[in-house]
Design a protein around this motif. Structure first.
Motif, PDB file in Angstrom:
ATOM      1  N   ARG A  12     -13.726  47.933 -18.243  1.00  0.00           N
ATOM      2  CA  ARG A  12     -14.420  47.252 -17.146  1.00  0.00           C
ATOM      3  C   ARG A  12     -15.570  48.093 -16.627  1.00  0.00           C
ATOM      4  O   ARG A  12     -15.628  49.308 -16.840  1.00  0.00           O
ATOM      5  CB  ARG A  12     -13.448  46.885 -16.038  1.00  0.00           C
ATOM      6  N   ALA A  14     -17.363  48.494 -12.808  1.00  0.00           N
ATOM      7  CA  ALA A  14     -16.987  48.107 -11.440  1.00  0.00           C
ATOM      8  C   ALA A  14     -18.000  48.606 -10.406  1.00  0.00           C
ATOM      9  O   ALA A  14     -17.709  49.507  -9.631  1.00  0.00           O
ATOM     10  CB  ALA A  14     -15.588  48.657 -11.138  1.00  0.00           C
ATOM     11  N   SER A  16     -20.390  48.935  -7.102  1.00  0.00           N
ATOM     12  CA  SER A  16     -20.382  48.570  -5.679  1.00  0.00           C
ATOM     13  C   SER A  16     -21.761  47.995  -5.375  1.00  0.00           C
ATOM     14  O   SER A  16     -22.763  48.568  -5.800  1.00  0.00           O
ATOM     15  CB  SER A  16     -20.157  49.808  -4.810  1.00  0.00           C
ATOM     16  N   GLU A  48     -17.241  45.637  -6.569  1.00  0.00           N
ATOM     17  CA  GLU A  48     -16.404  46.340  -5.582  1.00  0.00           C
ATOM     18  C   GLU A  48     -17.043  46.229  -4.194  1.00  0.00           C
ATOM     19  O   GLU A  48     -17.628  47.182  -3.676  1.00  0.00           O
ATOM     20  CB  GLU A  48     -16.182  47.781  -6.037  1.00  0.00           C
ATOM     21  N   TYR A 178     -11.181  52.627  -1.366  1.00  0.00           N
ATOM     22  CA  TYR A 178     -11.564  52.474  -2.770  1.00  0.00           C
ATOM     23  C   TYR A 178     -10.399  52.813  -3.709  1.00  0.00           C
ATOM     24  O   TYR A 178     -10.114  52.078  -4.649  1.00  0.00           O
ATOM     25  CB  TYR A 178     -12.799  53.359  -3.045  1.00  0.00           C
TER      26      TYR A 178
HETATM   27  N1  GLU Z   1     -17.364  51.061  -7.415  1.00  0.00           N
HETATM   28  C1  GLU Z   1     -17.507  52.427  -7.832  1.00  0.00           C
HETATM   29  C2  GLU Z   1     -18.979  52.823  -7.814  1.00  0.00           C
HETATM   30  O1  GLU Z   1     -19.843  51.970  -7.900  1.00  0.00           O
HETATM   31  C3  GLU Z   1     -16.999  52.660  -9.241  1.00  0.00           C
HETATM   32  C4  GLU Z   1     -15.548  52.497  -9.332  1.00  0.00           C
HETATM   33  C5  GLU Z   1     -14.923  52.876 -10.661  1.00  0.00           C
HETATM   34  O2  GLU Z   1     -15.562  52.736 -11.722  1.00  0.00           O
HETATM   35  O3  GLU Z   1     -13.764  53.292 -10.630  1.00  0.00           O
HETATM   36  O4  GLU Z   1     -19.250  54.000  -7.686  1.00  0.00           O
END
Ligand code: GLU
Length: 301
Positions: A12, A14, A16, A48, A178
């Motif tokens: 994945r 992810a 933010s 996220e 988080y």
């Molecule tokens: N949402 C987090 C970021 O943009 C990354 C989270 C992850 O890959 O575990 O820094």
């Protein structure tokens, strides 16, 4: 509690939505995509968005459009963390009932006065969860997380303050932390391997502890080198790193692949994102990715 057994590779990306994708976040997107696709795996995208004060309006849509412009097409529906509160609450409920978390009233100032790191002061105080933070109770963990193996960076040892750190899983202001959301979602999505930037390597020990408390299988980890402008200065949405070009993606995609140790041959470089990614997928080899926590970008004017 939350056991899901997966044979197929599930990875994945992810992000933010605290700003548009910059070179550093594109490295994580491309690296996680290729690590999944080279193993005929699934690559999911999760936004996220659990920290509204840090969100920039329109960033989620912009990130998704950027991924599409670069040919990084995800599998299934995009997951949004702001829609997942019910699941987070359900897990918090289970943790609370099993005494695996507790409310903490310590302020940042108090922790600073006590030596800079939290030392379990509220563990047995039975504070009300209302208007207090919730912390994980690591005293009940059978095997403490002292180290883990990163498939790229090798053995990572946690420092002593991290090993016993009852970290926050829900903030005093009511927002989910988080570390909680990322673990619950990765379990729910059946993620078998987490590929992300090395800036998150310091959160991994905490996340592994949470997997253990939840009785879930820990994924494997790959922390990709971080793009920095000078030693220790990462490109980030907060320091307004420039958004990657959506209209002319090929030059940046080639730079990202070179950064990841996969320079693209000239005849392929002259094609388009889809062809370049296909070549990269066929030639992707984690061993060729630099085993470094950070790489300084050349200054361009
Ligand atoms: N949402 C987090 C970021 O943009 C990354 C989270 C992850 O890959 O575990 O820094």
């Amino acid at each position: 509690m939350l056991l899901k057994e997966n044979k197929q590779y599930i990875g994945r990306f992810a992000p933010s939505p605290s700003g548009p994708l910059h070179f550093g976040s594109l490295v994580a997107a491309v690296g996680s995509y290729l690590q999944a696709k080279s193993q005929h795996g699934i690559w999911q995208v999760r936004i996220e968005d659990i920290d509204p004060p840090r969100e920039i309006a329109g960033a989620s849509e912009d990130i998704l459009q950027t991924l599409q412009a670069y040919g990084l097409l995800w599998d299934g529906d995009v997951i949004y963390q702001h829609q997942r509160s019910q699941d987070y609450e359900a897990i918090l409920d289970v943790l609370t009932k099993q005494n695996l978390c507790y409310a903490c009233s310590c302020t940042r100032k108090m922790i600073k006065q006590q030596g800079g790191f939290y030392q379990g002061q509220c563990r047995d105080k039975q504070h009300s969860p209302v208007a207090n933070a919730l912390r994980i109770n690591l005293t009940s963990i059978r095997y403490k997380t002292t180290h883990f193996k990163d498939k790229l960076q090798g053995l990572i040892e946690l420092d002593a303050t991290q090993v016993d750190d009852d970290f926050i899983i829900k903030r005093k202001d009511g927002l989910y932390a988080y570390n909680l959301a990322v673990v619950i979602d990765d379990i729910e999505q059946g993620v078998t391997e987490v590929v992300r930037g090395a800036d998150l390597i310091s959160t991994t020990g905490k996340q592994i502890s949470l997997y253990q408390l939840l009785g879930a299988k820990v994924p494997s980890y790959v922390h990709l080198p971080l793009a920095v402008t000078a030693p220790g200065f990462k490109l980030s949405k907060q320091n307004h790193a420039t958004a990657v070009d959506k209209k002319n993606p090929v030059p940046t995609l080639l730079k990202v692949l070179a950064f990841l140790g996969h320079p693209v041959p000239k005849n392929i470089a002259q094609t388009n994102c889809a062809e370049i990614l296909l070549w990269a997928q066929q030639h992707w080899c984690l061993n060729n990715v630099p085993k470094q926590l950070e790489i300084q970008l050349p200054v361009t004017h």
